[in-house]
Enzyme design. Structure first.
Site, short mmCIF file in Angstrom:
data_model
loop_
_atom_site.label_atom_id
_atom_site.label_comp_id
_atom_site.label_asym_id
_atom_site.label_seq_id
_atom_site.Cartn_x
_atom_site.Cartn_y
_atom_site.Cartn_z
N ASP A 257 0.86 -1.05 0.11
CA ASP A 257 0.10 -0.19 0.24
C ASP A 257 1.42 1.18 -0.09
OD1 ASP A 257 -1.74 2.20 1.22
OD2 ASP A 257 -3.44 0.74 0.46
N ILE A 258 0.90 2.28 -0.80
CA ILE A 258 1.00 3.48 -1.07
C ILE A 258 0.49 4.26 0.46
CG2 ILE A 258 1.93 3.64 -3.30
CD1 ILE A 258 -0.55 5.55 -3.48
N ASN B 160 -13.15 -3.30 2.43
CA ASN B 160 -13.65 -2.19 2.79
C ASN B 160 -14.53 -2.73 1.17
OD1 ASN B 160 -12.64 -1.56 4.78
ND2 ASN B 160 -11.62 -0.31 3.07
N GLU C 51 -13.14 2.37 -1.37
CA GLU C 51 -12.80 3.54 -2.41
C GLU C 51 -11.69 4.06 -3.45
OE1 GLU C 51 -9.54 5.51 0.46
OE2 GLU C 51 -11.44 6.48 2.19
N VAL C 52 -11.67 2.08 -3.36
CA VAL C 52 -11.55 1.93 -5.86
C VAL C 52 -12.91 1.14 -5.45
CG1 VAL C 52 -9.94 0.62 -6.72
CG2 VAL C 52 -9.47 2.41 -4.96
N HIS D 291 -11.07 -5.75 -3.29
CA HIS D 291 -8.68 -5.64 -2.76
C HIS D 291 -9.33 -6.37 -1.47
CE1 HIS D 291 -10.42 -1.33 -2.07
NE2 HIS D 291 -9.32 -1.36 -1.48
N HIS E 98 -6.75 -6.07 2.16
CA HIS E 98 -5.47 -5.51 2.93
C HIS E 98 -5.55 -6.98 4.15
CE1 HIS E 98 -6.89 -1.23 1.90
NE2 HIS E 98 -7.57 -2.00 1.82
#
Length: 128
Positions: A39-40, A97, A105-106, A110, A112
């Site tokens: 993660d950035i 999420n 948010e995307v 995905h 995490h």
């Protein structure tokens, strides 16, 4: 900004662009079913994202439309990444999420993987 996970897949989302190699990422793992990268904006000492290679907006979309092979491959990839990151024995957290209430948010499924230190309570307590 949270997204509506019931909307169609957006081929221009950031994770689709990472999969196509248009945006660089720090790759941790890749196989035919999944891609994992750091993660950035890490929220823990270890914060790695695992995404399926297929076009799935959410867990609901994935579980409803993905083949059995895609589902098994993705779940196995999450386990492979957790082992590779060395978080299995001390413990870690998986988080996906989904939708507005889940603060997705995307618009690409995905997961995490958080670890590296004690993570505290699962959810922040909120006054009702």
């Amino acid at each position: 900004m949270p997204i509506d996970a019931t909307q169609p897949y957006d081929d221009n989302n950031i994770f689709a662009r990472i999969l196509r190699g248009e945006i660089p990422s720090n790759k941790v793992y890749e196989d035919e079913w999944a891609y994992a990268f750091e993660d950035i904006n890490p929220q823990a000492e270890i914060h790695t994202l695992v995404i399926p290679k297929g076009r799935y907006v959410s867990w609901d979309d994935f579980s409803h439309h993905a083949s059995d092979a895609e589902i098994a491959g993705f779940v196995r990839a999450v386990g492979e990444v957790a082992r590779a990151k060395g978080v299995v024995e001390p413990g870690y957290r998986l988080l996906a999420n989904i939708g507005g209430h889940g603060h997705q948010e995307v618009p690409h499924l995905h997961v995490h993987i958080f670890g590296g230190h004690p993570l505290g309570p699962m959810l922040a307590r909120q006054a009702r």
